[in-house]
Scaffold this motif. Structure first.
Motif, PDB file in Angstrom:
ATOM      1  N   ALA A 104       0.835  -1.210   0.000  1.00 36.31           N
ATOM      2  CA  ALA A 104       0.000   0.000   0.000  1.00 36.31           C
ATOM      3  C   ALA A 104       0.866   1.254   0.000  1.00 36.31           C
ATOM      4  CB  ALA A 104      -0.923  -0.011   1.213  1.00 36.31           C
ATOM      5  N   ARG A 120       2.382   1.825  -3.469  1.00 36.74           N
ATOM      6  CA  ARG A 120       1.429   2.356  -4.452  1.00 36.74           C
ATOM      7  C   ARG A 120       1.083   3.820  -4.155  1.00 36.74           C
ATOM      8  NH1 ARG A 120       0.180  -1.605  -7.741  1.00 36.74           N
ATOM      9  NH2 ARG A 120       0.208  -3.775  -7.023  1.00 36.74           N
ATOM     10  N   ARG A 121       1.112   4.222  -2.890  1.00 38.22           N
ATOM     11  CA  ARG A 121       0.832   5.628  -2.565  1.00 38.22           C
ATOM     12  C   ARG A 121       2.044   6.521  -2.841  1.00 38.22           C
ATOM     13  NH1 ARG A 121      -2.872   3.590   1.478  1.00 38.22           N
ATOM     14  NH2 ARG A 121      -1.179   3.190   2.964  1.00 38.22           N
ATOM     15  N   CYS A 122       3.229   5.962  -2.680  1.00 35.24           N
ATOM     16  CA  CYS A 122       4.441   6.766  -2.870  1.00 35.24           C
ATOM     17  C   CYS A 122       4.812   6.919  -4.344  1.00 35.24           C
ATOM     18  CB  CYS A 122       5.616   6.141  -2.123  1.00 35.24           C
ATOM     19  SG  CYS A 122       5.461   6.166  -0.324  1.00 35.24           S
ATOM     20  N   ARG A 172       3.596   7.357  -8.157  1.00 33.84           N
ATOM     21  CA  ARG A 172       2.465   7.720  -9.009  1.00 33.84           C
ATOM     22  C   ARG A 172       2.404   6.855 -10.266  1.00 33.84           C
ATOM     23  NH1 ARG A 172       2.555  14.394  -8.987  1.00 33.84           N
ATOM     24  NH2 ARG A 172       2.273  14.665  -6.722  1.00 33.84           N
ATOM     25  N   GLN A 227       5.194   1.095  -9.929  1.00 32.60           N
ATOM     26  CA  GLN A 227       4.542   0.286  -8.900  1.00 32.60           C
ATOM     27  C   GLN A 227       4.663  -1.199  -9.241  1.00 32.60           C
ATOM     28  OE1 GLN A 227       0.464   1.475  -8.441  1.00 32.60           O
ATOM     29  NE2 GLN A 227       0.953   3.639  -8.125  1.00 32.60           N
ATOM     30  N   CYS A 241      10.260   8.689   0.663  1.00 32.09           N
ATOM     31  CA  CYS A 241       8.869   8.545   1.097  1.00 32.09           C
ATOM     32  C   CYS A 241       8.825   7.997   2.527  1.00 32.09           C
ATOM     33  CB  CYS A 241       8.122   7.609   0.154  1.00 32.09           C
ATOM     34  SG  CYS A 241       6.390   7.383   0.604  1.00 32.09           S
ATOM     35  N   GLU A 271       6.342   7.277   4.445  1.00 31.23           N
ATOM     36  CA  GLU A 271       5.363   6.206   4.671  1.00 31.23           C
ATOM     37  C   GLU A 271       5.972   4.852   4.332  1.00 31.23           C
ATOM     38  OE1 GLU A 271       0.910   4.689   3.253  1.00 31.23           O
ATOM     39  OE2 GLU A 271       1.691   6.618   2.541  1.00 31.23           O
TER      40      GLU A 271
END
Length: 276
Positions: free
Chosen positions: A212, A215-217, A219, A224, A265, A267
């Motif tokens: 997750a 995929r958020r970090c 674009r 991905q 990133c 996260e």
């Protein structure tokens, strides 16, 4: 020139150089400017270069001391920042040396970052740290070019003719799993000390959290897919390339660029800590 006026020029010069290059390791600006000022005074004696250039050189010299120290601060955010800045500094050098071959530039930069980390204690002059790292990445490019070239005969003048061989999956680095992805956060695949089996195993919960975050970090859907495929699904470069309808060489480039973004990133870094 009065010392206070020179100090003010150094302050402006330092801020300009750091802003232009995106360097963020200076935490105490007052102390750093004083260090630059002292270096400028030393260099200014009998110097023929303009003061602005002397200040720029002195800033680089003093920053290299910080840079070298930060690269050795294992496991810290400051080290991550230092290697991120080093990647940004070395990649254009590699790209130019590789005659703008992106694959060679990406792989050479990654290898150079690992070599820098591995040889930090061999730096005799931390003030020349950037130049020293530049030599390492230039040598890495040279080695890659030699690996890809082969003699195919002689031309009419008697000189050897060289051609580049096609890159196959066997020419690309091997990746064993998420531990190597963690090592690559500083641009260093297969970093010593990150062998498989250390730290907790990857549970489904940890895996889902990491995916997750990836995929958020990232674009780009392609990036991905590359990171998830190589590191979470243990696919080969060819398998990922076939899925994306591209080549293993392009997958390697996508991987390198994705890891560069993931290093920054928080996260993703936080999720990855569960595996360390």
């Amino acid at each position: 020139m009065m010392e206070e006026e020179l100090r003010e020029q150094c302050l402006r010069g330092v801020r300009r150089v750091l802003a232009q290059r995106g360097w963020e390791l200076v935490e105490d600006e007052v102390t750093f400017v004083e260090e630059v000022l002292a270096e400028v005074k030393t260099r200014w004696q009998n110097a023929r270069r303009p003061l602005e250039k002397i200040i720029e050189d002195a800033t680089l010299h003093c920053y290299c001391h910080l840079w070298h120290t930060a690269c050795g601060a294992d496991g810290t955010i400051r080290q991550r920042r230092a290697f991120t800045e080093l990647h940004r500094y070395l990649y254009p050098i590699a790209l130019y040396r590789a005659k703008y071959d992106q694959y060679i530039a990406e792989e050479s930069t990654q290898e150079a970052l690992f070599s820098v980390w591995e040889r930090l204690d061999r730096v005799r002059d931390p003030g020349s740290f950037a130049r020293w790292a530049g030599v390492i990445v230039s040598n890495a490019v040279r080695d890659h070019i030699r690996e890809r070239a082969r003699k195919v005969g002689k031309d009419e003048s008697g000189k050897y003719v060289w051609e580049f061989k096609e890159i196959t999956e066997a020419d690309l680095p091997a990746y064993r799993g998420m531990d190597d992805a963690g090592a690559a956060l500083w641009g260093m695949d297969n970093r010593p000390g990150s062998s498989t089996g250390q730290g907790p195993s990857m549970t489904e919960e940890i895996r889902d959290r990491i995916e997750a975050a990836i995929r958020r970090c990232l674009r780009s859907k392609q990036r991905q897919a590359v990171i998830v495929g190589l590191f979470l699904e243990n696919k080969s470069f060819k398998e990922v390339a076939d899925t994306l309808g591209t080549t293993p060489q392009n997958v390697s480039v996508l991987k390198s660029r994705a890891l560069t973004r993931l290093r920054e990133c928080e996260e993703f870094l936080s999720a990855l800590e569960d595996l360390m």
